[in-house]
Design a protein around this motif. Sequence first.
Motif, PDB file in Angstrom:
ATOM      1  N   TRP A   1       0.719  -0.809  -0.007  1.00  0.00           N
ATOM      2  CA  TRP A   1      -0.335   0.129   0.256  1.00  0.00           C
ATOM      3  C   TRP A   1       0.936   1.219   0.188  1.00  0.00           C
ATOM      4  CZ3 TRP A   1      -3.935   0.917   4.117  1.00  0.00           C
ATOM      5  CH2 TRP A   1      -4.571   2.428   4.042  1.00  0.00           C
ATOM      6  N   LEU A   2       1.499   1.275   1.250  1.00  0.00           N
ATOM      7  CA  LEU A   2       2.622   2.625   1.073  1.00  0.00           C
ATOM      8  C   LEU A   2       3.364   2.574  -0.524  1.00  0.00           C
ATOM      9  CD1 LEU A   2       4.213   4.795   2.765  1.00  0.00           C
ATOM     10  CD2 LEU A   2       6.021   2.763   2.931  1.00  0.00           C
ATOM     11  N   CYS A   3       3.985   1.904  -1.310  1.00  0.00           N
ATOM     12  CA  CYS A   3       4.615   1.709  -2.284  1.00  0.00           C
ATOM     13  C   CYS A   3       3.681   1.966  -3.132  1.00  0.00           C
ATOM     14  CB  CYS A   3       5.246   0.752  -2.718  1.00  0.00           C
ATOM     15  SG  CYS A   3       6.652  -0.370  -2.437  1.00  0.00           S
ATOM     16  N   GLU A   4       3.069   2.022  -3.611  1.00  0.00           N
ATOM     17  CA  GLU A   4       1.428   2.945  -4.222  1.00  0.00           C
ATOM     18  C   GLU A   4       0.905   4.444  -3.844  1.00  0.00           C
ATOM     19  OE1 GLU A   4      -0.618   1.307  -6.165  1.00  0.00           O
ATOM     20  OE2 GLU A   4       0.166   0.026  -6.360  1.00  0.00           O
ATOM     21  N   GLU A   5       1.723   4.321  -3.013  1.00  0.00           N
ATOM     22  CA  GLU A   5       1.118   5.590  -2.410  1.00  0.00           C
ATOM     23  C   GLU A   5       1.662   6.545  -2.350  1.00  0.00           C
ATOM     24  OE1 GLU A   5      -1.663   7.757  -0.914  1.00  0.00           O
ATOM     25  OE2 GLU A   5      -2.910   5.412  -0.366  1.00  0.00           O
ATOM     26  N   LEU A   6       3.693   5.783  -2.620  1.00  0.00           N
ATOM     27  CA  LEU A   6       4.750   6.773  -3.021  1.00  0.00           C
ATOM     28  C   LEU A   6       5.026   7.188  -4.895  1.00  0.00           C
ATOM     29  CD1 LEU A   6       6.858   5.803  -0.277  1.00  0.00           C
ATOM     30  CD2 LEU A   6       5.947   8.130  -0.360  1.00  0.00           C
ATOM     31  N   ARG A   7       4.464   5.911  -5.161  1.00  0.00           N
ATOM     32  CA  ARG A   7       4.645   5.669  -6.614  1.00  0.00           C
ATOM     33  C   ARG A   7       6.215   5.049  -6.664  1.00  0.00           C
ATOM     34  NH1 ARG A   7       1.454  10.696  -9.555  1.00  0.00           N
ATOM     35  NH2 ARG A   7      -0.522  10.399  -9.030  1.00  0.00           N
ATOM     36  N   LEU A   8       5.984   4.337  -5.675  1.00  0.00           N
ATOM     37  CA  LEU A   8       7.440   3.127  -5.707  1.00  0.00           C
ATOM     38  C   LEU A   8       7.572   2.226  -6.682  1.00  0.00           C
ATOM     39  CD1 LEU A   8      10.613   3.813  -3.812  1.00  0.00           C
ATOM     40  CD2 LEU A   8       9.577   3.003  -2.494  1.00  0.00           C
ATOM     41  N   PRO A   9       8.587   2.046  -7.306  1.00  0.00           N
ATOM     42  CA  PRO A   9       8.575   1.307  -8.407  1.00  0.00           C
ATOM     43  C   PRO A   9       9.333  -0.717  -7.142  1.00  0.00           C
ATOM     44  CG  PRO A   9      10.107   2.296  -9.233  1.00  0.00           C
ATOM     45  CD  PRO A   9       9.039   2.806  -8.042  1.00  0.00           C
TER      46      PRO A   9
END
Length: 208
Positions: free
Chosen positions: A18-26
Amino acid sequence: MLRLWGRTSSSNVMKLLWLCEELRLPYERIEAGGAFGRTDEPGYLAMNPNGTVPTIEEPDGFSLWESNSILRYLVATHAPGSPLHPAEPRARADVERWMDWQLASLNPPMVTIFFTYVRTPEAERNHAATARARDAAERLWAMVDRQLEGRDYVAGGFSLADIALGPYLHRWFALPVARAPMPRLEAWYARLRERHPGFATHVAVEMR
């Protein structure tokens, strides 16, 4: 690229996805834990001696375990200054106390309820223990409901506190248990589903 070790059915892995989605982190996710195994392999234990998921691994070999510590680390390294983990000491402490509370207080009864209805055969279920856990969880969720008075999110603005609590919130509403009406908690749950695609994609999913 960041490597994330863990299976999608793990609540602690859900937080990171979820956090990676929020940060747009690949990231690259490697299946591990549960039926996928790998957590008892020497290479994995060298990164995470607990043999649990999640673990993150960076290109230079740095690794980190403990989901809430990983949440803080990813914000610090990829979105410094983000309101997800405020810099102002009191605001940060407010976020972090709910993250710690999730681990210390909310996790035990919620794990008991989850394992009873999702991962334990019916004939082997301890319904007395589950009833006690349900009562404990309801008291704890009532605390969150009170905290949400006048707020959209647990610490005011959307933060790591919401991400840490989110998987357990979904399970509270999805598990087949009696629940006292908590309108603010219900509104928060709906808000997360509607405003945060990462919650809908990675957290508010079928339990397994």
